[in-house]
Write an enzyme that holds these catalytic residues in place. Structure first.
Site, PDB file in Angstrom:
ATOM      1  N   GLU A  58     -10.896  53.704 -13.788  1.00 42.80           N
ATOM      2  CA  GLU A  58     -10.190  53.258 -14.999  1.00 42.80           C
ATOM      3  C   GLU A  58      -9.547  54.437 -15.736  1.00 42.80           C
ATOM      4  OE1 GLU A  58     -13.354  53.120 -14.352  1.00 42.80           O
ATOM      5  OE2 GLU A  58     -14.601  53.782 -16.038  1.00 42.80           O
ATOM      6  N   SER A  98     -20.682  58.736  -9.593  1.00 44.69           N
ATOM      7  CA  SER A  98     -21.927  59.335 -10.088  1.00 44.69           C
ATOM      8  C   SER A  98     -23.158  58.638  -9.503  1.00 44.69           C
ATOM      9  CB  SER A  98     -21.962  59.209 -11.608  1.00 44.69           C
ATOM     10  OG  SER A  98     -22.046  57.832 -11.938  1.00 44.69           O
ATOM     11  N   GLU A 104     -25.911  67.778 -12.869  1.00 46.61           N
ATOM     12  CA  GLU A 104     -24.568  68.122 -12.367  1.00 46.61           C
ATOM     13  C   GLU A 104     -23.678  68.342 -13.593  1.00 46.61           C
ATOM     14  OE1 GLU A 104     -22.302  64.832 -10.707  1.00 46.61           O
ATOM     15  OE2 GLU A 104     -21.373  66.169  -9.252  1.00 46.61           O
ATOM     16  N   CYS A 136     -16.528  67.192  -6.184  1.00 50.44           N
ATOM     17  CA  CYS A 136     -17.904  66.962  -5.748  1.00 50.44           C
ATOM     18  C   CYS A 136     -18.354  68.078  -4.816  1.00 50.44           C
ATOM     19  CB  CYS A 136     -18.024  65.622  -5.051  1.00 50.44           C
ATOM     20  SG  CYS A 136     -17.016  65.560  -3.595  1.00 50.44           S
TER      21      CYS A 136
END
Ligand code: NAD
Length: 519
Positions: free
Chosen positions: A199, A249, A404, A304
């Protein structure tokens, strides 16, 4: 400490609210070959992270519209699954040509919505394009196996058939590459597809969907629906959707994994990471420093496979000054500006979270040898910028290490030996990637064998494999058992069927109820 906290708070409070210039365009859904405006009354702003300008709005697609997309995909499957694989491949041949043609348009859109530099945005498209190229060879990739005469007059062969309607749920950080990890492989295997872009930056996925239609993908084979958790839950629950590809995630990924698996779906989920680089004292100095800076701060650390933690065997002190010098030389600016090395992070909330994690590291004893929180980018004062930040003396119990960070923050740890460094990496819950920098083949081989990470680099900082291999994150970075693209990707999007055929003069012996054995 107080002055750092105060200046961080001041900067965050100056981040401006979204700016609405012209009425922002409404992003459409793609349902059954038509780009249609949603009837939903609810929408989400897509914001340029360098300026806070509202670029467009995505709708929270209604349940009826979602059902229409699934129905379109379901009915398109009836014909598409029997369309020859050579024809399906030809659509991919055309698609790769169109992506090359519109590379600049895609890159500008990515930079506007996601923030990364134009050069990096082209890399985002290019790494996805390689998956489209890979899908062009689907006839060979999808080949089955055949053993003749497994018993007298009997042959056995296996064929790989498409599953039906598949779905893909995407993160914000690679707006082109990750949709391209998903739908080209799925549809070339003969499936139809529902794509749910992030989004936060749906524009590249929409351009790709237009290109897929232009390339000749029949109506209903690819559908795009926008939204957030409600639409994702619909995807998990719908009985007509057979498989889900997710990248994002751990919070969302594990929720989707559990919910979709409870419905008996196939699912591959690529999730968060904490990628380590181990630097041996014998590493080539210049190349290693350049790799650490590029892999730590490229895309503002929002990859990532970003290398976010370095373990220096023998201590980081000898490396720190030079590391800081090179990181300091990077130009932080809006991604559209020439010479920019890193752009803003995706949102104001992301910036706040990153600054909070840096602060918590400092409060628990880490040394900020470079602190990028106070950066102000001239002409883009409202942007979500964080400059390169390096924290030294980080330990495994610190929150900034356990979480993270997903920002331009490099953590430095130390170990007395390679064994100790490998233990640090293996004790971390994530297992996306890890690299070693060394000139010793013995150290490299030990690292390769003992490290618990899916993607291993030896003097390579971001070892993201090309698509004839698979993207092989492990531990908490992946859930499922068939990875994205490569051979595993084809297996994920197909169901194997094993056929046993008998062609011989029928035996005249009588009925036998004993278990058949090969004769
Ligand atoms: P995110 O999980 O917030 O969003 C990903 C998708 O999930 C979006 O489409 C979003 O709408 C949806 N979503 C978010 N929360 C949800 C919820 N509660 N229920 C249902 N759906 C939900 O991830 P992000 O912030 O867009 O992306 C960054 C993350 O993605 C990082 O953790 C990064 O490491 C990870 N990532 C991993 C890989 C990989 O290959 N391992 C690649 C890229 C990104």
């Amino acid at each position: 400490k107080l002055s750092i906290q105060r200046s961080a708070a001041r900067l965050l409070s100056t981040a401006a609210a979204p700016i609405y210039r012209n009425p922002p365009s409404k992003v459409r859904n793609l349902i059954g070959g038509e780009f249609v405006e949603s009837r939903s009354g609810s929408s989400i702003d897509v914001v340029n992270p360098a300026t806070q300008e509202v670029v467009s709005r995505i709708p929270l697609t209604t349940n009826e519209e979602f059902s229409a997309a699934v129905s379109a995909a379901k009915s398109a499957f009836l014909k598409w699954r029997y369309t020859p694989v050579t024809t399906r491949q030809r659509v991919m041949f055309k698609l790769q040509e169109l992506i090359r043609r519109d590379m600049d348009k895609l890159a500008v859109n990515i930079t506007t919505e996601q923030g990364k530099t134009l050069k990096d945005a082209k890399g985002d498209v290019f790494r996805g394009l390689e998956v489209v190229e890979h899908a062009c060879g689907m006839a060979s990739l999808q080949m089955g196996e055949y053993v003749s005469n497994v018993s007298n007059g009997i042959d056995t062969y296996s064929i790989r058939e498409p599953l039906g309607v598949c779905a893909g749920i995407c993160p914000f950080n690679f707006p082109a590459m990750i949709p391209l990890w998903m739908f080209p492989m799925a549809v070339t295997c003969g499936n139809t597809f529902i794509l749910k872009p992030s989004e936060k930056d749906p524009g590249a996925a929409m351009i790709l969907a237009e290109l897929a239609m232009e390339a000749g993908l029949p109506d209903g084979v690819l559908n795009v629906v926008h939204g957030t958790s409600d639409i994702v839950n619909n995807i998990c629950d719908d009985d007509d959707i057979k498989a889900i590809s997710f990248v994002g995630s751990n919070t969302a990924g594990m929720h989707i994994y559990a919910r979709a698996a409870a419905k008996g779906k196939r699912i591959q989920t690529n999730m968060g990471a904490k990628n380590h680089g181990i630097v041996m004292p014998d590493a080539s100095i210049d190349a290693t420093l350049n790799s650490l800076v590029a892999a730590g701060f490229g895309a503002a650390g929002q990859r990532c496979m970003a290398l976010s933690t370095v373990v220096f065997v023998g201590g980081s002190r000898p490396w720190e000054n030079e590391l800081v010098k090179r990181a300091n030389a990077l130009k932080v600016n809006a991604g559209v500006e020439a010479g920019s090395d890193l752009g803003p992070v995706i949102s104001r909330q992301a910036k706040e979270r990153i600054c909070r994690l840096i602060q918590s590291g400092i409060e628990s004893g880490a040394r900020a040898v470079l602190d990028g929180r106070n950066i102000v980018v001239s002409g883009y004062e409202a942007g979500n910028f964080v400059g390169p930040t390096i924290l030294a003396d980080v330990s495994a119990d610190m929150e900034c290490y356990k979480e993270e960070i997903f920002g331009p923050v490099l953590l430095c740890m130390q170990a007395n030996s390679l064994d100790e460094a490998i233990d640090i990496v293996n004790n971390n819950k994530y297992g996306n990637g890890a690299s070693i920098f060394t000139t010793s083949g013995i150290a490299a081989r030990k690292f390769q064998n003992e490290i618990e990470a899916g993607q291993v680099g030896i003097n390579v900082p971001i070892p993201v494999p090309l698509p004839f291999f698979s993207f092989t994150g492990s531990k908490a970075s992946f859930a499922g058992d068939l990875n994205f693209y490569g051979k595993a990707g084809v297996q994920f999007y197909t169901q194997i069927k094993t056929v046993t055929q008998q062609w011989k003069d029928l035996p005249v012996e009588g009925v036998s109820l004993a278990m058949p054995t090969s004769q």
